[in-house]
Design a protein around this motif. Structure first.
Motif, short mmCIF file in Angstrom:
data_model
loop_
_atom_site.label_atom_id
_atom_site.label_comp_id
_atom_site.label_asym_id
_atom_site.label_seq_id
_atom_site.Cartn_x
_atom_site.Cartn_y
_atom_site.Cartn_z
N LEU A 95 17.83 28.69 5.52
CA LEU A 95 19.04 28.92 6.61
C LEU A 95 19.64 30.10 6.64
CD1 LEU A 95 20.67 27.83 8.97
CD2 LEU A 95 22.30 26.66 7.30
N GLU A 96 19.82 30.67 5.43
CA GLU A 96 20.47 32.21 5.16
C GLU A 96 19.84 33.03 5.39
OE1 GLU A 96 23.72 31.33 1.61
OE2 GLU A 96 21.77 32.19 1.16
N ARG A 97 18.20 32.93 5.26
CA ARG A 97 17.18 33.99 5.47
C ARG A 97 17.22 33.84 7.04
NH1 ARG A 97 12.23 33.47 7.14
NH2 ARG A 97 12.09 31.34 6.90
N ARG A 98 17.22 32.91 7.78
CA ARG A 98 16.99 32.93 9.15
C ARG A 98 18.33 33.68 9.77
NH1 ARG A 98 13.50 28.21 11.96
NH2 ARG A 98 11.91 28.11 10.32
N LEU A 99 19.46 33.16 9.45
CA LEU A 99 20.38 33.91 9.86
C LEU A 99 20.53 35.47 9.54
CD1 LEU A 99 23.34 31.50 8.77
CD2 LEU A 99 22.54 31.80 11.03
N ASN A 100 20.20 35.85 8.46
CA ASN A 100 19.64 37.35 8.06
C ASN A 100 18.91 37.95 9.14
OD1 ASN A 100 18.31 39.61 6.49
ND2 ASN A 100 20.43 39.06 5.53
N THR A 101 18.07 37.33 9.47
CA THR A 101 16.90 37.67 10.51
C THR A 101 17.70 38.16 11.90
OG1 THR A 101 15.00 36.76 9.39
CG2 THR A 101 14.68 37.36 11.69
N LEU A 102 18.41 37.12 12.29
CA LEU A 102 18.98 37.37 13.59
C LEU A 102 20.09 38.42 13.41
CD1 LEU A 102 19.75 33.28 14.18
CD2 LEU A 102 18.09 34.95 15.50
N GLY A 103 20.94 38.23 12.59
CA GLY A 103 21.61 39.54 12.08
C GLY A 103 20.99 41.06 12.20
N SER A 184 27.85 23.75 -0.37
CA SER A 184 29.04 24.62 -0.79
C SER A 184 28.47 26.34 -1.20
CB SER A 184 29.62 24.16 -1.85
OG SER A 184 28.81 23.94 -2.93
N GLN A 185 27.06 26.40 -1.37
CA GLN A 185 26.53 27.56 -1.72
C GLN A 185 26.25 28.30 -0.39
OE1 GLN A 185 26.49 28.62 -4.52
NE2 GLN A 185 27.32 26.72 -5.46
N LEU A 186 26.22 27.94 0.85
CA LEU A 186 26.05 28.58 2.09
C LEU A 186 26.91 29.65 2.51
CD1 LEU A 186 24.28 28.72 4.64
CD2 LEU A 186 25.56 26.97 5.55
N SER A 187 26.57 30.62 2.63
CA SER A 187 27.20 31.60 3.15
C SER A 187 26.77 32.15 4.64
CB SER A 187 27.35 33.06 2.34
OG SER A 187 28.05 33.92 2.89
N CYS A 188 27.69 31.60 5.63
CA CYS A 188 27.20 32.29 7.25
C CYS A 188 27.25 33.65 7.40
CB CYS A 188 28.17 31.60 8.06
SG CYS A 188 27.81 29.60 8.05
N SER A 189 27.96 34.36 6.40
CA SER A 189 28.03 35.79 6.37
C SER A 189 26.58 36.38 6.32
CB SER A 189 29.18 36.45 5.46
OG SER A 189 30.36 35.92 5.80
N SER A 190 25.50 35.66 6.00
CA SER A 190 24.13 36.36 5.78
C SER A 190 23.88 36.74 7.17
CB SER A 190 23.30 35.09 5.59
OG SER A 190 23.56 34.55 4.28
N PHE A 191 24.48 36.32 8.31
CA PHE A 191 24.36 37.12 9.70
C PHE A 191 24.60 38.57 9.36
CE2 PHE A 191 25.79 37.79 13.90
CZ PHE A 191 24.85 37.82 14.66
N THR A 192 26.12 38.64 8.80
CA THR A 192 26.57 39.89 8.81
C THR A 192 25.76 41.03 7.72
OG1 THR A 192 28.74 39.20 9.11
CG2 THR A 192 28.69 41.34 8.12
N ALA A 193 25.29 40.32 6.58
CA ALA A 193 24.38 40.98 5.79
C ALA A 193 23.22 41.54 6.51
CB ALA A 193 23.62 40.16 4.63
N GLY A 194 22.57 40.54 7.60
CA GLY A 194 21.55 41.02 8.34
C GLY A 194 21.73 42.39 9.02
N ILE A 195 22.92 42.31 9.59
CA ILE A 195 23.75 43.68 10.52
C ILE A 195 23.70 44.77 9.66
CG2 ILE A 195 25.32 44.75 11.78
CD1 ILE A 195 26.23 41.91 12.76
N VAL A 196 24.05 44.59 8.47
CA VAL A 196 24.24 45.96 7.54
C VAL A 196 22.81 46.25 6.97
CG1 VAL A 196 25.35 46.61 5.26
CG2 VAL A 196 26.43 45.07 6.73
N GLU A 197 22.04 45.44 6.83
CA GLU A 197 20.54 45.82 6.36
C GLU A 197 20.00 46.50 7.27
OE1 GLU A 197 16.58 43.88 4.71
OE2 GLU A 197 18.48 42.64 4.49
#
Length: 241
Positions: A95-103, A184-197
């Motif tokens: 899930l975090e990987r896909r949010l990162n891709t969208l970001g 609890s380990q999920l961070s939806c800010s992975s979307f933001t991390a994708g933007i920064v990357e």
């Protein structure tokens, strides 16, 4: 001759071929008084020659740089994105990987827009070739362009020379998100991390960017965006010293 019936969700303003008699015409009405015929607003607007139609692509990008998006609309859209993605993954990491891709897709467009604005508003646009000034621009300009405010802090890892961190005490995308206890380990800010990357890759500083929850008593939604640079970036920084 048979005519195709219109779709039930569409309305026909006029269709003289189907009926030659207008039931609302003053000549056929049985009432004593009749109102004058007024042309439809939709028909008048469509028949008016050269009538401008609003188009988002015609907006001036420099004049709309301070426009704001409804926080409720953004939160609703992002929550739908998370729910849609969650139904198509097998775990938190996926899930975090896909949010990162969208970001990442958003980040490429943010960088393109910011570079265009910088080149159009300055006679001598400057491109950062050192990492720290580029990181500062992400902390301030990119964050403000996307979230309406700069990030709260930038930190450098003491143990690893290739790791930097951007701290956001109150991420706007997580204000209205409730994460279950089993996730609890999920961070939806992975979307933001994708933007920064995406911004770092576009500027020529390839790195792996991840998001981590680092809550405190004062800031329960505090998030750390961890940037791990590639060795080529560190080698280039050494040559530029």
């Amino acid at each position: 001759m048979a005519y195709t019936q219109p779709h039930p969700r569409l309305s026909v303003l006029s269709n003289t071929s189907q009926s030659s008699v207008d039931p609302f015409s003053p000549t056929t009405s049985s009432t004593r008084f009749s109102l004058p015929s007024v042309p439809s607003v939709v028909a008048a607007a469509s028949n008016k020659p050269g009538a401008p139609r609003p188009n988002i692509y015609d907006r001036n990008l420099n004049k709309t740089r301070v426009s704001e998006v409804s926080a409720s609309a953004f939160s609703f859209l992002f929550s739908e994105v998370v729910q849609y993605t969650q139904k198509r993954v097998s775990g938190i990491n996926d899930l975090e990987r896909r949010l990162n891709t969208l970001g990442y897709r958003i980040g490429t467009r943010v960088l393109e827009l910011m570079v265009w604005r910088a080149e159009s508003s300055s006679k001598t646009p400057k491109r950062e070739i050192r990492f720290l000034p580029a990181l500062m621009s992400i902390h301030s300009q990119v964050w403000k362009a996307v979230f309406g405010k700069p990030a709260d802090a930038i930190e450098k890892s003491v143990e690893n020379a290739d790791e930097y961190m951007i701290i956001d005490n109150d991420p706007p995308i997580e204000r209205y998100i409730s994460v279950p206890r089993d996730m609890s380990q999920l961070s939806c800010s992975s979307f933001t991390a994708g933007i920064v990357e995406a911004v770092l890759d576009g500027l020529g500083f390839p790195a792996r960017v991840t998001a981590h929850n680092t809550p405190t008593a004062q800031y329960p939604s505090r998030t750390t965006i961890l940037i791990k640079l590639e060795q080529s970036v560190l080698d280039r920084e050494e040559l530029l010293k």
